[in-house]
Design a protein around this motif. Structure first.
Motif, PDB file in Angstrom:
ATOM      1  N   VAL A  67      32.905   7.182  44.394  1.00  0.00           N
ATOM      2  CA  VAL A  67      34.078   8.124  43.493  1.00  0.00           C
ATOM      3  C   VAL A  67      34.113   7.636  42.186  1.00  0.00           C
ATOM      4  CG1 VAL A  67      35.300   9.271  43.227  1.00  0.00           C
ATOM      5  CG2 VAL A  67      35.294   9.292  45.258  1.00  0.00           C
ATOM      6  N   SER A  68      34.338   6.433  42.070  1.00  0.00           N
ATOM      7  CA  SER A  68      34.508   5.659  40.196  1.00  0.00           C
ATOM      8  C   SER A  68      33.265   5.257  39.527  1.00  0.00           C
ATOM      9  CB  SER A  68      35.337   4.355  40.800  1.00  0.00           C
ATOM     10  OG  SER A  68      36.764   4.543  40.948  1.00  0.00           O
ATOM     11  N   ALA A  69      32.156   5.530  40.491  1.00  0.00           N
ATOM     12  CA  ALA A  69      30.725   5.809  40.648  1.00  0.00           C
ATOM     13  C   ALA A  69      30.560   6.990  39.644  1.00  0.00           C
ATOM     14  CB  ALA A  69      29.896   4.827  41.406  1.00  0.00           C
ATOM     15  N   ILE A  70      30.589   7.904  40.413  1.00  0.00           N
ATOM     16  CA  ILE A  70      30.280   9.423  40.209  1.00  0.00           C
ATOM     17  C   ILE A  70      31.392   9.738  38.565  1.00  0.00           C
ATOM     18  CG2 ILE A  70      29.834  11.600  40.652  1.00  0.00           C
ATOM     19  CD1 ILE A  70      29.592  10.325  44.033  1.00  0.00           C
ATOM     20  N   THR A  71      32.201   9.931  39.162  1.00  0.00           N
ATOM     21  CA  THR A  71      32.810  10.058  37.820  1.00  0.00           C
ATOM     22  C   THR A  71      32.819   9.658  36.332  1.00  0.00           C
ATOM     23  OG1 THR A  71      34.737  10.431  39.361  1.00  0.00           O
ATOM     24  CG2 THR A  71      35.748  10.411  37.261  1.00  0.00           C
ATOM     25  N   ALA A  72      33.116   8.373  36.652  1.00  0.00           N
ATOM     26  CA  ALA A  72      32.650   7.612  34.765  1.00  0.00           C
ATOM     27  C   ALA A  72      31.513   7.821  34.298  1.00  0.00           C
ATOM     28  CB  ALA A  72      32.317   6.478  35.942  1.00  0.00           C
ATOM     29  N   ALA A  73      30.105   7.476  35.618  1.00  0.00           N
ATOM     30  CA  ALA A  73      28.555   8.035  35.027  1.00  0.00           C
ATOM     31  C   ALA A  73      28.634   9.385  34.291  1.00  0.00           C
ATOM     32  CB  ALA A  73      27.653   7.339  35.964  1.00  0.00           C
ATOM     33  N   THR A  74      29.103  10.567  34.958  1.00  0.00           N
ATOM     34  CA  THR A  74      29.527  11.629  34.723  1.00  0.00           C
ATOM     35  C   THR A  74      29.929  12.234  33.510  1.00  0.00           C
ATOM     36  OG1 THR A  74      29.027  12.594  36.864  1.00  0.00           O
ATOM     37  CG2 THR A  74      29.444  14.312  34.620  1.00  0.00           C
ATOM     38  N   THR A  75      31.363  11.115  33.163  1.00  0.00           N
ATOM     39  CA  THR A  75      32.540  11.202  31.890  1.00  0.00           C
ATOM     40  C   THR A  75      31.760  10.627  31.013  1.00  0.00           C
ATOM     41  OG1 THR A  75      34.283  11.236  33.430  1.00  0.00           O
ATOM     42  CG2 THR A  75      34.438  10.221  31.500  1.00  0.00           C
ATOM     43  N   THR A  76      31.080  10.076  31.168  1.00  0.00           N
ATOM     44  CA  THR A  76      30.549   9.081  29.573  1.00  0.00           C
ATOM     45  C   THR A  76      29.076  10.042  30.067  1.00  0.00           C
ATOM     46  OG1 THR A  76      30.614   6.868  30.717  1.00  0.00           O
ATOM     47  CG2 THR A  76      28.552   6.862  29.520  1.00  0.00           C
ATOM     48  N   ALA A  77      28.692  10.724  30.270  1.00  0.00           N
ATOM     49  CA  ALA A  77      27.495  11.391  29.775  1.00  0.00           C
ATOM     50  C   ALA A  77      27.834  12.395  29.108  1.00  0.00           C
ATOM     51  CB  ALA A  77      26.826  12.290  30.881  1.00  0.00           C
ATOM     52  N   LEU A  78      28.660  12.987  29.407  1.00  0.00           N
ATOM     53  CA  LEU A  78      29.934  13.882  28.580  1.00  0.00           C
ATOM     54  C   LEU A  78      31.178  13.744  26.928  1.00  0.00           C
ATOM     55  CD1 LEU A  78      31.362  16.282  32.103  1.00  0.00           C
ATOM     56  CD2 LEU A  78      29.536  16.930  30.016  1.00  0.00           C
ATOM     57  N   ALA A  79      30.633  12.394  28.164  1.00  0.00           N
ATOM     58  CA  ALA A  79      31.458  12.323  26.689  1.00  0.00           C
ATOM     59  C   ALA A  79      30.243  12.014  24.917  1.00  0.00           C
ATOM     60  CB  ALA A  79      32.577  10.582  26.425  1.00  0.00           C
ATOM     61  N   LEU A  80      29.694  11.447  25.470  1.00  0.00           N
ATOM     62  CA  LEU A  80      28.284  11.232  24.491  1.00  0.00           C
ATOM     63  C   LEU A  80      28.190  12.763  23.937  1.00  0.00           C
ATOM     64  CD1 LEU A  80      26.602   8.304  26.628  1.00  0.00           C
ATOM     65  CD2 LEU A  80      28.108   8.095  24.167  1.00  0.00           C
ATOM     66  N   ALA A  81      27.586  13.213  24.839  1.00  0.00           N
ATOM     67  CA  ALA A  81      27.549  14.930  24.565  1.00  0.00           C
ATOM     68  C   ALA A  81      28.556  14.926  23.131  1.00  0.00           C
ATOM     69  CB  ALA A  81      27.206  15.381  25.271  1.00  0.00           C
ATOM     70  N   CYS A  82      30.006  15.374  23.729  1.00  0.00           N
ATOM     71  CA  CYS A  82      30.799  15.365  22.743  1.00  0.00           C
ATOM     72  C   CYS A  82      30.919  14.875  21.519  1.00  0.00           C
ATOM     73  CB  CYS A  82      31.678  15.817  23.744  1.00  0.00           C
ATOM     74  SG  CYS A  82      32.050  17.309  25.097  1.00  0.00           S
ATOM     75  N   GLY A  83      30.806  13.763  21.561  1.00  0.00           N
ATOM     76  CA  GLY A  83      30.994  12.847  20.336  1.00  0.00           C
ATOM     77  C   GLY A  83      30.141  12.995  19.818  1.00  0.00           C
ATOM     78  N   ILE A  84      28.664  13.095  19.978  1.00  0.00           N
ATOM     79  CA  ILE A  84      27.863  12.360  18.906  1.00  0.00           C
ATOM     80  C   ILE A  84      27.430  13.615  18.139  1.00  0.00           C
ATOM     81  CG2 ILE A  84      25.373  12.825  18.492  1.00  0.00           C
ATOM     82  CD1 ILE A  84      24.793  11.022  21.362  1.00  0.00           C
ATOM     83  N   PRO A  85      27.924  15.177  18.035  1.00  0.00           N
ATOM     84  CA  PRO A  85      28.339  16.091  16.868  1.00  0.00           C
ATOM     85  C   PRO A  85      29.297  16.019  16.760  1.00  0.00           C
ATOM     86  CG  PRO A  85      28.017  17.185  19.531  1.00  0.00           C
ATOM     87  CD  PRO A  85      28.081  15.093  19.341  1.00  0.00           C
ATOM     88  N   ALA A  86      30.782  15.458  17.292  1.00  0.00           N
ATOM     89  CA  ALA A  86      31.683  15.606  16.304  1.00  0.00           C
ATOM     90  C   ALA A  86      32.230  14.385  15.546  1.00  0.00           C
ATOM     91  CB  ALA A  86      33.182  14.883  17.609  1.00  0.00           C
ATOM     92  N   ALA A  87      31.507  12.558  15.545  1.00  0.00           N
ATOM     93  CA  ALA A  87      31.395  12.054  14.934  1.00  0.00           C
ATOM     94  C   ALA A  87      30.594  12.277  14.262  1.00  0.00           C
ATOM     95  CB  ALA A  87      30.781  10.341  15.773  1.00  0.00           C
ATOM     96  N   LEU A  88      29.639  13.220  13.727  1.00  0.00           N
ATOM     97  CA  LEU A  88      28.655  13.380  13.296  1.00  0.00           C
ATOM     98  C   LEU A  88      29.215  14.220  11.809  1.00  0.00           C
ATOM     99  CD1 LEU A  88      25.261  13.771  14.605  1.00  0.00           C
ATOM    100  CD2 LEU A  88      25.457  12.279  13.446  1.00  0.00           C
ATOM    101  N   ALA A  89      29.664  15.564  12.682  1.00  0.00           N
ATOM    102  CA  ALA A  89      30.332  16.283  11.602  1.00  0.00           C
ATOM    103  C   ALA A  89      31.785  15.297  10.881  1.00  0.00           C
ATOM    104  CB  ALA A  89      31.236  17.905  12.969  1.00  0.00           C
ATOM    105  N   LEU A  90      32.407  14.906  11.506  1.00  0.00           N
ATOM    106  CA  LEU A  90      33.069  14.122  10.831  1.00  0.00           C
ATOM    107  C   LEU A  90      32.810  13.233   9.832  1.00  0.00           C
ATOM    108  CD1 LEU A  90      36.041  13.470  14.035  1.00  0.00           C
ATOM    109  CD2 LEU A  90      36.003  14.933  12.053  1.00  0.00           C
ATOM    110  N   SER A  91      31.622  12.313   9.545  1.00  0.00           N
ATOM    111  CA  SER A  91      30.901  11.315   9.072  1.00  0.00           C
ATOM    112  C   SER A  91      30.182  12.153   7.866  1.00  0.00           C
ATOM    113  CB  SER A  91      30.331  10.497   9.662  1.00  0.00           C
ATOM    114  OG  SER A  91      31.306   9.381  10.884  1.00  0.00           O
ATOM    115  N   ARG A  92      29.553  12.835   8.469  1.00  0.00           N
ATOM    116  CA  ARG A  92      28.638  13.742   7.115  1.00  0.00           C
ATOM    117  C   ARG A  92      29.464  14.620   6.703  1.00  0.00           C
ATOM    118  NH1 ARG A  92      26.301   9.139   8.077  1.00  0.00           N
ATOM    119  NH2 ARG A  92      24.246   8.737   8.539  1.00  0.00           N
ATOM    120  N   LEU A  93      29.714  15.729   7.405  1.00  0.00           N
ATOM    121  CA  LEU A  93      30.565  16.882   6.601  1.00  0.00           C
ATOM    122  C   LEU A  93      32.038  16.917   6.117  1.00  0.00           C
ATOM    123  CD1 LEU A  93      29.264  19.795   8.830  1.00  0.00           C
ATOM    124  CD2 LEU A  93      28.032  18.850   7.355  1.00  0.00           C
ATOM    125  N   ARG A  94      32.037  17.491   4.873  1.00  0.00           N
ATOM    126  CA  ARG A  94      33.346  17.738   3.740  1.00  0.00           C
ATOM    127  C   ARG A  94      33.371  18.979   4.133  1.00  0.00           C
ATOM    128  NH1 ARG A  94      32.986  13.124   5.533  1.00  0.00           N
ATOM    129  NH2 ARG A  94      33.272  11.538   3.408  1.00  0.00           N
TER     130      ARG A  94
END
Length: 265
Positions: A67-94
């Motif tokens: 359960v922990s492995a499935i949850t952690a792997a899925t959470t990591t994938a979704l966190a990266l999918a959400c974190g990449i555009p968020a970081a790009l917007a916060l770093s590149r846009l004003r």
């Protein structure tokens, strides 16, 4: 010169004592994990690998690891999918409200996990999302996305935006610029953020206690329920395995990609 040598020796001894003090609990757990006794005790009565065999033979631990492995792997994938555009917007846009958006992404770090867990329980119970994989994943996303955004933002801060501008000037589209220029530049931040997100999700206990149940029970919750009724060296053996997992992951990131560099603001 003698005074300088004596000072260095004194500082060395002080640091050694400090490290031993900090590592003492881990060392004791490591020693106890090989004990032949049927309960936790120190010093141990003997030496055996039986506690480690019991860890992987216990069905509750096996299910908890799954359960922990499935949850952690899925959470990591979704966190990266959400974190990449968020970081790009916060770093590149004003844009207006940028500070508020950045604070919103980092706000879960300021709230105690027990408060987050209770709030998520109240929110998930009517839906219902408690005692489900998606409930655990959504709960863990709240505490992992801030770290992913932070590591990727730090990697973007060290990247040269002129390379992206040059690629766009030469006719490259947004996707090509991201795939050929931006993604290689932020790869250390991606890898470090993913490792941190996985470890945080895998080891999360407090929030998991509120949103998990009998059907979906991650490893930390299974361990807590196990020690309510028994306390034997297999718990110490499992703790050693989890510590080694974290240490190996951090060392691999540090050696291969530079964790400190990717976390530098």
């Amino acid at each position: 010169m003698k005074a300088g040598l004596a000072a260095r020796i004194s500082w060395g001894l002080l640091l050694t004592v400090l490290y031993l003090f900090l590592l003492a609990p881990v060392i004791i757990v490591l020693v106890v994990s090989f004990d032949t006794s049927t309960f936790l005790r120190f010093p141990p009565e003997g030496f055996t690998l039986e506690p480690y065999r019991q860890v992987f033979a216990n069905p509750d631990f096996q299910e908890g690891i799954k359960v922990s492995a499935i949850t952690a792997a899925t959470t990591t994938a979704l966190a990266l999918a959400c974190g990449i555009p968020a970081a790009l917007a916060l770093s590149r846009l004003r844009f207006r409200g940028r500070g508020a958006v950045e604070a919103a992404f980092l706000s879960p770090l300021l709230v105690p996990n027990i408060v987050l867990g209770l709030a998520l329980l109240i929110l998930f119970a009517p839906i219902p999302l408690t005692d489900t994989y998606w409930g655990l994943i959504l709960a863990h996303l709240g505490i992992t996305i801030p770290y992913v955004v932070r590591t990727i933002s730090a990697a973007l801060a060290g990247a040269d935006p002129r390379a992206e501008e040059a690629a766009r000037t030469l006719g490259a589209g947004p996707f090509t610029v991201f795939r050929r220029i931006t993604l290689p530049a932020i790869r250390p931040g991606l890898f470090s953020g993913g490792i941190i997100a996985f470890l945080l999700s895998f080891d999360e206990t407090v929030i998991s206690l509120f949103v998990s149940g009998h059907n979906v029970r991650p490893l930390p919750v299974a361990v807590l329920q196990y020690v309510e009724y028994r306390s034997d060296p297999s718990i110490a053996a499992l703790s050693v395995c989890l510590v080694l997992l974290s240490v190996v992951a951090v060392v691999l990131v540090e050696r291969g990609l530079g964790l400190r560099q990717s976390l530098r603001s």
